[in-house]
Scaffold this active site. Sequence first.
Site, PDB file in Angstrom:
ATOM      1  N   TYR A  18      -0.531  -1.564 -12.309  1.00 44.79           N
ATOM      2  CA  TYR A  18      -1.976  -1.655 -12.586  1.00 44.79           C
ATOM      3  C   TYR A  18      -2.384  -1.051 -13.931  1.00 44.79           C
ATOM      4  O   TYR A  18      -3.518  -0.617 -14.087  1.00 44.79           O
ATOM      5  CB  TYR A  18      -2.784  -1.003 -11.447  1.00 44.79           C
ATOM      6  CG  TYR A  18      -2.482  -1.611 -10.099  1.00 44.79           C
ATOM      7  CD1 TYR A  18      -2.944  -2.886  -9.771  1.00 44.79           C
ATOM      8  CD2 TYR A  18      -1.707  -0.936  -9.158  1.00 44.79           C
ATOM      9  CE1 TYR A  18      -2.648  -3.460  -8.544  1.00 44.79           C
ATOM     10  CE2 TYR A  18      -1.406  -1.511  -7.929  1.00 44.79           C
ATOM     11  CZ  TYR A  18      -1.885  -2.767  -7.631  1.00 44.79           C
ATOM     12  OH  TYR A  18      -1.588  -3.338  -6.427  1.00 44.79           O
ATOM     13  N   GLY A  69       0.745  -1.243   0.000  1.00 43.72           N
ATOM     14  CA  GLY A  69       0.000   0.000   0.000  1.00 43.72           C
ATOM     15  C   GLY A  69       0.775   1.293   0.000  1.00 43.72           C
ATOM     16  O   GLY A  69       0.165   2.360  -0.101  1.00 43.72           O
ATOM     17  N   CYS A  79     -14.904   3.818 -27.813  1.00 46.12           N
ATOM     18  CA  CYS A  79     -16.242   4.365 -27.995  1.00 46.12           C
ATOM     19  C   CYS A  79     -16.929   4.534 -26.644  1.00 46.12           C
ATOM     20  O   CYS A  79     -17.922   3.873 -26.336  1.00 46.12           O
ATOM     21  CB  CYS A  79     -17.063   3.426 -28.860  1.00 46.12           C
ATOM     22  SG  CYS A  79     -16.206   2.978 -30.367  1.00 46.12           S
ATOM     23  N   GLU A 131       3.911  -6.434   1.581  1.00 48.06           N
ATOM     24  CA  GLU A 131       3.505  -6.874   0.232  1.00 48.06           C
ATOM     25  C   GLU A 131       3.360  -5.700  -0.738  1.00 48.06           C
ATOM     26  O   GLU A 131       2.266  -5.420  -1.224  1.00 48.06           O
ATOM     27  CB  GLU A 131       2.146  -7.568   0.297  1.00 48.06           C
ATOM     28  CG  GLU A 131       2.110  -8.776   1.164  1.00 48.06           C
ATOM     29  CD  GLU A 131       0.687  -9.304   1.344  1.00 48.06           C
ATOM     30  OE1 GLU A 131       0.554 -10.476   1.693  1.00 48.06           O
ATOM     31  OE2 GLU A 131      -0.280  -8.540   1.135  1.00 48.06           O
TER      32      GLU A 131
HETATM   33  C1  LIG Z   1      -3.261  -4.993  -3.834  1.00 47.91           C
HETATM   34  C2  LIG Z   1      -2.674  -5.649  -2.669  1.00 47.91           C
HETATM   35  C3  LIG Z   1      -1.333  -5.425  -2.344  1.00 47.91           C
HETATM   36  C4  LIG Z   1      -0.469  -4.432  -3.069  1.00 47.91           C
HETATM   37  O1  LIG Z   1      -0.921  -3.128  -2.899  1.00 47.91           O
HETATM   38  P1  LIG Z   1      -0.069  -1.920  -3.486  1.00 47.91           P
HETATM   39  O2  LIG Z   1      -0.905  -0.732  -3.197  1.00 47.91           O
HETATM   40  O3  LIG Z   1       0.109  -2.159  -4.923  1.00 47.91           O
HETATM   41  O4  LIG Z   1       1.243  -1.896  -2.751  1.00 47.91           O
HETATM   42  C5  LIG Z   1      -0.799  -6.143  -1.297  1.00 47.91           C
HETATM   43  N1  LIG Z   1      -1.544  -7.048  -0.606  1.00 47.91           N
HETATM   44  C6  LIG Z   1      -2.834  -7.271  -0.878  1.00 47.91           C
HETATM   45  C7  LIG Z   1      -3.588  -8.254  -0.094  1.00 47.91           C
HETATM   46  C8  LIG Z   1      -3.450  -6.584  -1.914  1.00 47.91           C
HETATM   47  O5  LIG Z   1      -4.740  -6.802  -2.178  1.00 47.91           O
END
Ligand SMILES: *Cc1c(COP(=O)(O)O)cnc(C)c1O
Length: 436
Positions: A395, A252, A365, A294
Amino acid sequence: MAEQFLCSNLSAGENGRLYFAGQDTQELARRYGTPLYLMDEQRIRERCRTYVQAVKTAFGGRGRVLFAAKAAAFRRMLAIMAEEGMCADLVSPGEIWTAARAGFPLERAWFHSSNKSDEDIAFAMEHGVGAIVVDSTEELFAIDRIAAERRVQQPILLRLTPGIDPHTFEAVATGKVDSKFGFGIETGLAEEITRTALSLCHVSLIGFHCHVGSEVFDSDVFLRSAEIMLRFIAMVKERYGYEAGILDLGGGYGVRYLSDQPDIDIAANIMEVGAYITRRCAELGIAQPEVAFEPGRSIVADAGLTLYTVGMVKRIPDIVNYVSVDGGMTDNIRYALYQAPYTVLAAGKLSEPWDLRCTVVGRCCESGDIIQPDVALPASIRRGDLLAVCTTGAYNYSMASNYNRVPRPPIVMLNEGESYVAVRRESLDDLLALDE
Ligand SMILES: *Cc1c(COP(=O)(O)O)cnc(C)c1O
């Protein structure tokens, strides 16, 4: 101009042209065509190393960094992640298969997803993922049953919802109490599912996971979620005698899409989280768990740049000016989906005054096919000019579609003055490949 650039991999040449990772974007567009995704391999590696080193320092080897593959999942990317010693967060058999075919060691991958079918679960087990992150009660029972059939004990983590609003926009907030994801701590569901998981014979609970949302800039969001998760771990230890070995704080961290957004010092932030967790574990009387992060976006976003060719410029006096490009929502749906901001540059005209306010639109479109409203471009902008949209590494490719039967652009990697195709351009025949 230079100080206005979002990331150090962007620069202006003497010729007023935009350079990316040290290479002339005009030359790259000529060589590979547009629309074109470019990715800066050194930047990706640099971000991986920042995370891996910070986690190592902050948690003394008891930490791990999983690349959230959904941000940019293709074979070459997973191979780079493997080389950088990253672990991976994979959310579908498609991502597991991509990782497998990239030679990614799947014992270093965890299988997420908010709704896994029995087939998905069996597929993940067959391919030997390190752990499965459980999102629902149904899923927990399904994993236990499938593991029993396979005569294995499946390592799992439980996805909890710490009830935090990360001050981010609604569509990407996932850790609040009313979220579709995971088990709420406040509602008691988290405790209940923990008790259930501990009672099952074919799953082995290795820890807890949470992910409060994306595009987090507040440095205290991870501290707040760590606090709630650690208290939960302490409570579970006290009531059930089970001490979690792993605490996964999710991803995140935000990146800069616009020059007025802050630049987060991720290493410093992780060090702060590390110090906090060490102190709180001691105070709460629990052993310090291994801590996982993550990141997806913050690993790959500013390593990406998209190039387009302008098709038309439509001036509607006193109302709006449109500049349309040869891609759009098919290669970048993020503005249409949640009004994501982007910086747009006239890649061949950096030295001209940027005095035309306009809305950059795609070729589809749909009136909603907007890359970015209200940006400044040179008034001389016209058909054939090159536009660059910055920070498209996360993304964009992974959310791309074939709407209007538009083929997806290739991904060209830039590395130390060289370039190579990591994903080739889709052909018209590729579009027909599945038609019977
Ligand atoms: C999307 C997601 C991430 C990665 O989020 P980022 O904002 O791209 O760093 C990590 N863990 C989980 C469970 C997610 O759904």
